[in-house]
Design a protein around this motif. Structure first.
Motif, PDB file in Angstrom:
ATOM      1  N   GLN A  87      24.708  45.811  52.702  1.00  0.00           N
ATOM      2  CA  GLN A  87      24.706  47.191  52.235  1.00  0.00           C
ATOM      3  C   GLN A  87      23.363  47.867  52.509  1.00  0.00           C
ATOM      4  O   GLN A  87      22.312  47.362  52.152  1.00  0.00           O
ATOM      5  CB  GLN A  87      24.996  47.230  50.728  1.00  0.00           C
ATOM      6  N   VAL A  88      23.431  49.039  53.174  1.00  0.00           N
ATOM      7  CA  VAL A  88      22.225  49.810  53.459  1.00  0.00           C
ATOM      8  C   VAL A  88      21.884  50.669  52.240  1.00  0.00           C
ATOM      9  O   VAL A  88      22.768  51.262  51.615  1.00  0.00           O
ATOM     10  CB  VAL A  88      22.423  50.722  54.692  1.00  0.00           C
ATOM     11  N   ILE A  89      20.589  50.726  51.901  1.00  0.00           N
ATOM     12  CA  ILE A  89      20.147  51.582  50.800  1.00  0.00           C
ATOM     13  C   ILE A  89      19.132  52.591  51.321  1.00  0.00           C
ATOM     14  O   ILE A  89      18.544  52.409  52.383  1.00  0.00           O
ATOM     15  CB  ILE A  89      19.511  50.757  49.651  1.00  0.00           C
ATOM     16  N   GLY A  90      18.926  53.658  50.555  1.00  0.00           N
ATOM     17  CA  GLY A  90      17.914  54.658  50.902  1.00  0.00           C
ATOM     18  C   GLY A  90      17.184  55.059  49.639  1.00  0.00           C
ATOM     19  O   GLY A  90      17.778  55.082  48.561  1.00  0.00           O
TER      20      GLY A  90
ATOM     21  N   GLN B 179      24.503  63.522  52.808  1.00  0.00           N
ATOM     22  CA  GLN B 179      24.365  62.816  54.087  1.00  0.00           C
ATOM     23  C   GLN B 179      24.331  61.298  53.889  1.00  0.00           C
ATOM     24  O   GLN B 179      24.965  60.542  54.626  1.00  0.00           O
ATOM     25  CB  GLN B 179      23.107  63.274  54.812  1.00  0.00           C
ATOM     26  N   LEU B 180      23.558  60.857  52.890  1.00  0.00           N
ATOM     27  CA  LEU B 180      23.452  59.418  52.616  1.00  0.00           C
ATOM     28  C   LEU B 180      24.821  58.846  52.242  1.00  0.00           C
ATOM     29  O   LEU B 180      25.233  57.791  52.754  1.00  0.00           O
ATOM     30  CB  LEU B 180      22.439  59.155  51.494  1.00  0.00           C
ATOM     31  N   LEU B 181      25.519  59.536  51.355  1.00  0.00           N
ATOM     32  CA  LEU B 181      26.833  59.044  50.917  1.00  0.00           C
ATOM     33  C   LEU B 181      27.844  59.057  52.060  1.00  0.00           C
ATOM     34  O   LEU B 181      28.667  58.161  52.190  1.00  0.00           O
ATOM     35  CB  LEU B 181      27.340  59.888  49.735  1.00  0.00           C
ATOM     36  N   MET B 182      27.748  60.085  52.911  1.00  0.00           N
ATOM     37  CA  MET B 182      28.644  60.175  54.071  1.00  0.00           C
ATOM     38  C   MET B 182      28.426  58.998  55.016  1.00  0.00           C
ATOM     39  O   MET B 182      29.358  58.499  55.638  1.00  0.00           O
ATOM     40  CB  MET B 182      28.381  61.500  54.800  1.00  0.00           C
ATOM     41  N   LYS B 183      27.166  58.548  55.093  1.00  0.00           N
ATOM     42  CA  LYS B 183      26.826  57.423  55.977  1.00  0.00           C
ATOM     43  C   LYS B 183      27.002  56.073  55.265  1.00  0.00           C
ATOM     44  O   LYS B 183      26.535  55.042  55.752  1.00  0.00           O
ATOM     45  CB  LYS B 183      25.378  57.570  56.466  1.00  0.00           C
ATOM     46  N   LYS B 184      27.672  56.105  54.082  1.00  0.00           N
ATOM     47  CA  LYS B 184      27.970  54.883  53.316  1.00  0.00           C
ATOM     48  C   LYS B 184      26.709  54.156  52.825  1.00  0.00           C
ATOM     49  O   LYS B 184      26.685  52.942  52.659  1.00  0.00           O
ATOM     50  CB  LYS B 184      28.859  53.927  54.123  1.00  0.00           C
ATOM     51  N   VAL B 185      25.632  54.929  52.643  1.00  0.00           N
ATOM     52  CA  VAL B 185      24.372  54.390  52.123  1.00  0.00           C
ATOM     53  C   VAL B 185      24.376  54.548  50.600  1.00  0.00           C
ATOM     54  O   VAL B 185      24.951  55.499  50.074  1.00  0.00           O
ATOM     55  CB  VAL B 185      23.172  55.174  52.724  1.00  0.00           C
ATOM     56  N   ILE B 186      23.774  53.598  49.898  1.00  0.00           N
ATOM     57  CA  ILE B 186      23.584  53.742  48.449  1.00  0.00           C
ATOM     58  C   ILE B 186      22.178  54.299  48.204  1.00  0.00           C
ATOM     59  O   ILE B 186      21.190  53.604  48.451  1.00  0.00           O
ATOM     60  CB  ILE B 186      23.756  52.390  47.721  1.00  0.00           C
ATOM     61  N   PRO B 187      22.069  55.559  47.740  1.00  0.00           N
ATOM     62  CA  PRO B 187      20.750  56.105  47.424  1.00  0.00           C
ATOM     63  C   PRO B 187      20.218  55.450  46.143  1.00  0.00           C
ATOM     64  O   PRO B 187      20.955  55.306  45.169  1.00  0.00           O
ATOM     65  CB  PRO B 187      21.022  57.596  47.180  1.00  0.00           C
ATOM     66  N   ILE B 188      18.951  55.049  46.158  1.00  0.00           N
ATOM     67  CA  ILE B 188      18.303  54.533  44.954  1.00  0.00           C
ATOM     68  C   ILE B 188      17.264  55.567  44.534  1.00  0.00           C
ATOM     69  O   ILE B 188      16.319  55.854  45.269  1.00  0.00           O
ATOM     70  CB  ILE B 188      17.673  53.147  45.182  1.00  0.00           C
TER      71      ILE B 188
END
Length: 270
Positions: free
Chosen positions: A104-107, A131-140
């Motif tokens: 899982q990628v995070i940002g 944008q982060l959610l669209m790219k399936k990233v979990i923002p922290i």
């Protein structure tokens, strides 16, 4: 218990999860690696289920103190911000390692109050999350403790991450905020001191009476205190959102909450 309100949680697609310092740190000031690892597993699995997940994490100062081998938090703002700076990078390093294990990628998203109070900055923040959610990233998300100050006319602090998580849930139009703390939910009195304390399973409105039960600003149930959790819940209810306050001792409880089980306190306007 209103079963319909709980069952509605099964339909939530965009979820903000807030963890307090007490969830990811041991009382002795060291990092609870087991719990962080389990949290990464749960959130990654939710992402695999197609849910959109945002994590608001406290703990930067706690991790910084541990990394710098300090026994207690320094008193001055510059010293505190230096500790937060060290802790922030260490915290993200730990999260990166654990989430990497599950592919899982995070940002990282660091926020100060002025970001959401100025329309242009607010829009930029919303666009970044989208944008982060669209790219399936979990923002922290965390408050940018290294630059935020709350004095004179330069007020950039949210005050606490409970409030920050409610604001993030608001600007991202999340379906649900799950707040994990070191207590099972909201009680009519402190359960650590009174075994007759009763859990509120569902709350529809934050009244002055409820706020007085939280024991005022000085009451400390966890790091933020119960009053900050009720203030966050009020922010959520004002926009007809939903929030569950539950114990973060076992992060897999998130699965049970989203399955509609009667866990913790559900704050819902419905």
């Amino acid at each position: 218990m209103n079963k319909t309100a709980r069952q509605a949680l099964t339909l939530c697609k965009r979820i903000v999860i807030k963890v307090g310092t007490s969830t990811i740190m041991y009382p002795n000031g060291t990092v609870n690696l087991q719990r962080m690892e389990k949290l990464a597993f749960v959130l990654s699995d939710l992402r695999n289920q197609g849910k959109e997940v945002i994590l608001v994490s406290s703990g930067a100062v706690g991790v910084g103190l541990h990394r710098l081998k300090l026994l207690e938090a320094p008193k001055t703002i510059p010293e505190q911000q230096a500790v937060a700076s060290v802790g922030q990078s260490e915290l993200m390093n730990l999260y990166s390692s654990f989430f990497f294990n599950y592919g899982q990628v995070i940002g990282q998203v660091l926020m100060t109050r002025d970001i959401v109070e100025f329309p242009e900055s607010r829009l930029n923040a919303i666009n970044t999350f989208e944008q982060l959610l669209m790219k399936k990233v979990i923002p922290i998300v965390n408050e940018n403790d290294t630059v935020a100050v709350d004095e004179l006319d330069h007020e950039t602090k949210f005050g606490d991450n409970d409030q920050l998580s409610a604001i993030v849930a608001g600007i991202t139009e999340a379906d649900l905020l799950i707040m994990l703390s070191d207590i099972d939910g909201f009680y009519d009195r402190n359960p650590n001191e009174d075994e007759k304390a009763q859990l509120f399973h569902e709350v529809h409105q934050i009244t002055p009476d409820l706020l007085s039960l939280a024991g005022g600003v000085g009451s400390k149930f966890g790091t933020g205190g119960m009053i900050t959790k009720l203030n966050a819940a009020e922010h959520i209810l004002e926009r007809s959102g939903q929030m569950v306050l539950a114990n973060g001792e076992d992060p897999t409880v998130i699965f049970n909450i989203i399955a509609g089980e009667d866990i913790g306190t559900l704050f819902t306007a419905k």
